[in-house]
Motif scaffolding. Structure first.
Motif, PDB file in Angstrom:
ATOM      1  N   PRO A  86     -34.248  40.933 -24.640  1.00 18.49           N
ATOM      2  CA  PRO A  86     -34.061  40.030 -25.769  1.00 18.49           C
ATOM      3  C   PRO A  86     -32.682  40.197 -26.398  1.00 18.49           C
ATOM      4  CG  PRO A  86     -35.658  41.733 -26.280  1.00 18.49           C
ATOM      5  CD  PRO A  86     -35.367  41.838 -24.838  1.00 18.49           C
ATOM      6  N   SER A  87     -32.199  39.119 -27.005  1.00 19.73           N
ATOM      7  CA  SER A  87     -30.838  39.148 -27.543  1.00 19.73           C
ATOM      8  C   SER A  87     -30.818  39.542 -29.012  1.00 19.73           C
ATOM      9  CB  SER A  87     -30.192  37.783 -27.372  1.00 19.73           C
ATOM     10  OG  SER A  87     -31.016  36.804 -27.956  1.00 19.73           O
ATOM     11  N   ALA A  88     -31.956  40.003 -29.544  1.00 20.68           N
ATOM     12  CA  ALA A  88     -32.023  40.326 -30.975  1.00 20.68           C
ATOM     13  C   ALA A  88     -31.100  41.488 -31.306  1.00 20.68           C
ATOM     14  CB  ALA A  88     -33.450  40.671 -31.358  1.00 20.68           C
ATOM     15  N   ARG A  89     -30.434  41.358 -32.459  1.00 25.54           N
ATOM     16  CA  ARG A  89     -29.591  42.445 -32.943  1.00 25.54           C
ATOM     17  C   ARG A  89     -30.203  43.018 -34.201  1.00 25.54           C
ATOM     18  NH1 ARG A  89     -23.948  39.149 -33.083  1.00 25.54           N
ATOM     19  NH2 ARG A  89     -23.620  38.898 -30.865  1.00 25.54           N
ATOM     20  N   THR A  90     -29.867  44.252 -34.477  1.00 21.74           N
ATOM     21  CA  THR A  90     -30.323  44.848 -35.732  1.00 21.74           C
ATOM     22  C   THR A  90     -29.618  44.129 -36.874  1.00 21.74           C
ATOM     23  OG1 THR A  90     -28.567  46.454 -35.580  1.00 21.74           O
ATOM     24  CG2 THR A  90     -30.682  47.115 -34.721  1.00 21.74           C
ATOM     25  N   ILE A  91     -30.308  44.012 -38.010  1.00 17.53           N
ATOM     26  CA  ILE A  91     -29.648  43.325 -39.115  1.00 17.53           C
ATOM     27  C   ILE A  91     -29.285  44.289 -40.239  1.00 17.53           C
ATOM     28  CG2 ILE A  91     -30.345  40.942 -38.828  1.00 17.53           C
ATOM     29  CD1 ILE A  91     -32.827  41.539 -40.426  1.00 17.53           C
ATOM     30  N   HIS A 128     -28.443  50.879 -37.528  1.00 17.87           N
ATOM     31  CA  HIS A 128     -27.789  49.816 -36.775  1.00 17.87           C
ATOM     32  C   HIS A 128     -27.983  49.943 -35.273  1.00 17.87           C
ATOM     33  CE1 HIS A 128     -25.792  48.320 -40.374  1.00 17.87           C
ATOM     34  NE2 HIS A 128     -25.747  49.581 -40.733  1.00 17.87           N
ATOM     35  N   ARG A 181     -19.225  45.392 -35.219  1.00 20.98           N
ATOM     36  CA  ARG A 181     -19.825  45.448 -36.549  1.00 20.98           C
ATOM     37  C   ARG A 181     -19.201  46.625 -37.275  1.00 20.98           C
ATOM     38  NH1 ARG A 181     -26.222  45.746 -37.212  1.00 20.98           N
ATOM     39  NH2 ARG A 181     -25.957  43.679 -36.332  1.00 20.98           N
ATOM     40  N   VAL A 183     -24.078  55.428 -39.101  1.00 19.37           N
ATOM     41  CA  VAL A 183     -24.685  54.416 -38.248  1.00 19.37           C
ATOM     42  C   VAL A 183     -26.186  54.268 -38.533  1.00 19.37           C
ATOM     43  CG1 VAL A 183     -25.283  55.875 -36.286  1.00 19.37           C
ATOM     44  CG2 VAL A 183     -24.455  53.565 -35.897  1.00 19.37           C
ATOM     45  N   ILE A 229     -19.389  49.639 -34.403  1.00 14.38           N
ATOM     46  CA  ILE A 229     -20.121  49.550 -33.133  1.00 14.38           C
ATOM     47  C   ILE A 229     -20.009  48.145 -32.578  1.00 14.38           C
ATOM     48  CG2 ILE A 229     -21.986  51.095 -32.441  1.00 14.38           C
ATOM     49  CD1 ILE A 229     -23.561  50.181 -34.747  1.00 14.38           C
ATOM     50  N   LEU A 278     -24.157  43.409 -29.752  1.00 13.59           N
ATOM     51  CA  LEU A 278     -24.769  43.109 -28.461  1.00 13.59           C
ATOM     52  C   LEU A 278     -24.345  41.705 -28.038  1.00 13.59           C
ATOM     53  CD1 LEU A 278     -27.101  43.773 -26.323  1.00 13.59           C
ATOM     54  CD2 LEU A 278     -28.470  42.292 -27.746  1.00 13.59           C
ATOM     55  N   ARG A 316     -27.007  40.007 -22.212  1.00  7.87           N
ATOM     56  CA  ARG A 316     -28.416  40.368 -22.051  1.00  7.87           C
ATOM     57  C   ARG A 316     -28.588  41.032 -20.699  1.00  7.87           C
ATOM     58  NH1 ARG A 316     -31.877  35.215 -23.652  1.00  7.87           N
ATOM     59  NH2 ARG A 316     -33.531  36.740 -23.430  1.00  7.87           N
ATOM     60  N   THR A 337     -25.414  47.023 -30.969  1.00  8.99           N
ATOM     61  CA  THR A 337     -26.328  46.748 -32.077  1.00  8.99           C
ATOM     62  C   THR A 337     -27.621  46.084 -31.617  1.00  8.99           C
ATOM     63  OG1 THR A 337     -25.295  44.619 -32.421  1.00  8.99           O
ATOM     64  CG2 THR A 337     -24.439  46.446 -33.692  1.00  8.99           C
ATOM     65  N   GLY A 338     -27.861  46.040 -30.302  1.00 12.78           N
ATOM     66  CA  GLY A 338     -29.065  45.386 -29.799  1.00 12.78           C
ATOM     67  C   GLY A 338     -30.328  46.095 -30.264  1.00 12.78           C
ATOM     68  N   GLU A 339     -31.381  45.316 -30.474  1.00 14.10           N
ATOM     69  CA  GLU A 339     -32.661  45.940 -30.847  1.00 14.10           C
ATOM     70  C   GLU A 339     -33.327  46.569 -29.638  1.00 14.10           C
ATOM     71  OE1 GLU A 339     -35.585  44.327 -33.157  1.00 14.10           O
ATOM     72  OE2 GLU A 339     -34.307  44.030 -34.904  1.00 14.10           O
TER      73      GLU A 339
END
Lengths: 367, 480
Positions: free
Chosen positions: A38-43, A47, B304, B310, B333, B336, B339, B372-374
């Protein structure tokens, strides 16, 4: 792999809000995320995130179950592939339907159930029963509670329990003697009650006072559920699961430990009598027999249905281990692991409640 | 309490031990806000000329902690929103902005100790003090039950004590003595990674007879340097009164304010992370233009920029133009962008994970290039118990999460969400990608708000009762 991403991106509008196939969005999303992270980033802080996700956890379980699946293929023939295919097809249908109705994403938890379920079934079970069992397990055991992460019972065990209660005769007639040839059963196809010789499981034979050799149990060339026969493979693959910390060693150690100790105590106390003399012999035989090892490494350790607290895990393992001993020795059932783990699932929230209560009382005095 | 939990994340881009003096800027952009403060009370006029050490603004909610002018220059108030801009900046001789009259007044009222505290506050040294339990600015006139001095900063990447102490050992010990002079009999606890090191012995020898300092050795594991954790480790209770906590820079600031009576405006700020071409430490003053730092150090276009570490820092928004007064580090950092294809079944040789689910767990320690990717999808909790294992506060994050999910606020309170130190480790390790830290921060503020409301309600009730009673008395008197 840019071309694939392009195809997915092109198809996306059709499945999104306002698209033609909007209701199939969970299916689309699941497929997309199988191929691309998934392309989700932390907000906000933190981080960065650990790379581990539920997909990885579940794929670890699947990877560790592969040796057992291969052993099942070797000992019981190509039919096992059909069982896996049927399980995935029927289970996924239920899972996808529920996701579409609930408008939630498809959870990868099912993929584990899908590989574990055929491994705990008799190898010669009619395929329609395989489908029925998994559908029942996923529907009643998981989806009604809210899906993976919220289920109380292990869905695979619910399905198996349902089958053994609803169709005891067919289940009993579906045991097959494992292939003893060098090529194994790789080139054979057993089919229900035609060419197969119904083989009683070692535990059933033991009830009649006949205990087979431990070496066969270690290798797996005995009758039993498809994936549970080869003790050595389960121990090796299960240790991998423990090393990755997906499965908790506390559950495994306490479950097997309590089983060994209680069995030994019963033998020494003279409460049970086995054809094999001594204490160690029968204990090891029972340890390797039936679904005990498979249940300990793959079923009881399911993080969702076992207690979360470490102390709870110890108690949970002990509950399952000792219940298995009691069922095997003092009831009409020859095998008790399924029931024991389901019983463990029932007491797991209570055990957690007790441990959490104690810890919260202790926390009250902090700071 | 013993230390528990904790986890060190190894990140590429650790700042080198060098300290670079940044070129003098032409203009300074001083943000009117920082992590704890909001400088709403502006004390200067538009176009006014100020010198280094002048008070530009104060925060009325935080014991009037001042925002000092780091250099001399001309003030522009309305040029940029939420900033005070200093133009034509020059490095002239700075002086302390303490009116002699006021000083005499303070001395008259509170004696010598009062003067010291007044100096600390108006020279910008007080802003380095924290209340160990709550993290807020303590009352400068309050009486602490103990003082914690920490030389550690374990979160990546914040200023480390050893870099600040370089060539400043004398200032440090002098600062400790000054600190002691503020106290009566309360102990000073000094936290170090190794209390038998040469450095520790040096400090011990220097301060012998001047300050009563107890040394505490702690393992180098994030976030054991958190003041609330340290206070609990030292068995200090909130009931016993406030605990002051300061870091190395705070002790040095105390020394500067009380020995030289000079304002503390320049600080050492590390810049690290994988978006930085040469991770290092910078000597900057508050208001230093971020643009200049970017030009000098940051090469990654999609990066970012984080104000702080961090794990707990805040994103430095584009509308913040200068370094704020509380900045403890700038971390950069990569965002992202790409993918990963079939990422979840890759062996993961170069991935750092708390679990052992990647091949890298067979490898020696290494630094990972994080983005920063989840790195996964949001899922329901699978009860893996990792959050409890890493939690340094000894609470059960998954349990609080489940209570919050079911909206059981009372249970959340009983599970001691207030002990959470917001270190961010639970959010970091969670395989279901649940942002536990944010949930707990929200829950804490909700509980605090409810408690405040209850208190207000009680006060109102009491007031009402009093009024009724008085009215009754009045009517009785009248009747008589």
């Amino acid at each position: 792999m840019k071309w694939l991403l392009k195809i997915i991106d092109a198809a996306r509008p059709t499945f999104e809000q306002g698209g033609k196939l909007q209701i199939f969005h969970p299916v689309f999303e699941a497929l997309e995320h199988v191929f691309f992270a998934p392309s989700a980033r932390t907000i906000r802080a933190p981080h960065i995130r650990d790379p581990l996700d539920v997909k990885r956890v579940m794929s670890m379980v699947i990877i560790s179950a592969i040796p057992c699946a291969l052993a099942a293929l070797y000992f019981f023939g190509l039919r096992f592939i059909a069982m896996i295919v049927v399980t995935y097809a029927a289970g996924l249908a239920v899972e996808a339907t529920f996701s579409i109705v609930r408008k939630e994403s498809i959870n990868e938890g099912f993929f584990v159930t899908g590989i574990l379920f055929p491994l705990i079934l008799p190898p010669n079970l009619p395929l329609w029963m395989v489908a029925l069992g998994v559908a029942f397990g996923v529907f009643i055991g998981k989806e009604l509670f809210g899906g993976t992460g919220r289920n109380i019972f292990n869905p695979a065990l619910v399905g198996r329990c349902f089958l053994s209660l609803a169709y005891p005769k067919t289940m009993a007639a579906s045991w097959v003697e494992a292939s003893h040839e060098l090529t194994g059963g790789l080139v054979t196809w057993i089919s229900p009650s035609l060419d197969a010789v119904s083989g009683a499981t070692p535990l059933a034979l033991a009830k009649q006072g006949e205990m087979g050799s431990i070496a066969h149990q270690l290798m797996g060339s005995v009758s039993g559920s498809a994936g549970e026969t080869s003790a050595i493979l389960i121990i090796l693959a299960g240790s991998f699961l423990l090393l990755t910390r997906v499965a908790s060693w506390r559950t495994v150690v306490s479950m097997l430990g309590s089983f060994v100790i209680l069995t030994a105590a019963l033998i020494i106390g003279g409460a049970v009598d086995y054809p094999i003399s001594g204490v160690l012999g029968p204990v090891v035989w029972h340890l390797f027999a039936g679904g005990l090892l498979f249940g300990a490494f793959y079923m009881a350790t399911d993080p969702v249905t076992s207690p979360t607290t470490n102390a709870g895990k110890w108690l949970y393992g002990i509950t399952i281990g000792s219940t298995t001993v009691l069922i095997r020795n003092f009831t009409g059932y020859v095998e008790g692991v399924t029931f024991a783990i389901l019983l463990g699932n029932i007491v797991a929230p209570i055990l957690d409640e007790i441990v959490v209560g104690i810890r919260i009382r202790r926390l009250r005095n902090e700071g | 309490m013993k230390f528990k939990g904790g986890y060190n994340i190894l990140l590429k881009g650790r700042p080198a031990s060098t300290v670079k003096a940044m070129p003098e800027p032409k203009s300074l952009y001083l943000p009117l806000y920082s992590e704890r403060f909001n400088f709403t009370d502006i004390r200067v006029k538009d176009g006014q000329k100020v010198t280094g050490g002048d008070i530009l603004a104060t925060d009325p909610d935080n014991h009037t902690v001042p925002l000092l002018s780091p250099r001399s220059g001309t003030v522009h108030l309305k040029a940029i929103e939420n900033h005070i801009v200093l133009e034509d900046v020059a490095h002239l001789k700075e002086h302390a902005d303490i009116a002699l009259k006021e000083l005499q007044h303070v001395e008259h009222q509170m004696g010598a100790a009062g003067i010291k505290r007044y100096k600390l506050l108006s020279l910008g040294a007080w802003q380095f003090f924290y209340d160990a339990f709550t993290g807020v600015l303590p009352d400068p006139l309050g009486k602490p039950q103990a003082v914690i001095v920490s030389t550690l900063s374990l979160e990546p990447f914040l200023t480390r004590g050893d870099i600040q102490l370089h060539k400043r050992l004398l200032n440090f010990t002098r600062g400790l003595e000054h600190l002691q002079s503020l106290l009566e009999y309360q102990p000073i606890y000094m936290v170090m990674p190794d209390i038998s090191s040469e450095f520790a012995n040096l400090i011990r020898n220097q301060i012998r007879g001047y300050a009563l300092v107890k040394m505490l050795e702690i393992p180098l594991k994030y976030p054991y340097d958190h003041f609330a954790i340290l206070a609990r480790r030292l068995n200090l209770k909130p009931k016993g009164g406030p605990v002051w906590a300061i870091r190395t820079e705070g002790v040095l600031a105390v020394d500067r304010a009380l020995t030289l009576t000079k304002p503390c405006t320049v600080r050492i700020v590390p810049i690290g992370g994988i978006g930085v071409n040469m991770p290092t430490h910078m000597k900057v003053m508050p208001g230093y233009p971020i643009k200049k730092i970017k030009e000098n150090y940051i090469f990654e276009p999609a990066a970012r920029i984080i104000n702080g570490g961090v794990l707990t820092g805040r994103i430095l928004e584009d509308d913040t133009l200068g370094v704020d007064t509380e900045c403890r580090g700038i971390t950069v950092i990569k965002e992202l962008e790409e993918r990963e294809f079939l990422g979840f079944i890759r062996p993961g040789w170069s991935r750092h994970s708390y679990s052992n689910c990647y091949l890298s767990s067979m490898r020696k320690k290494f630094e990972e290039k994080y983005t920063t990717g989840e790195r996964g999808e949001l899922r329901p909790c699978i009860s893996c118990n990792f959050c409890e294992e890493v939690c340094p506060a000894g609470i059960m994050p998954y349990l609080i999460h489940k209570y919050l999910y079911a909206d059981l606020i009372e249970e959340v309170e009983q599970a001691r969400v207030d002990l959470c130190v917001e270190c961010g480790l639970c959010s970091y390790v969670c395989p279901s990608k649940i942002d536990l830290r944010t949930q707990f921060i929200e829950a804490k503020s909700l509980i605090a708000k409810e408690k405040e409301e209850i208190r207000q309600e009680q006060l109102r009730q009491e007031e009402l009762q009093k009024q009724q009673e008085e009215a009754r008395k009045l009517s009785e008197e009248k009747a008589e």
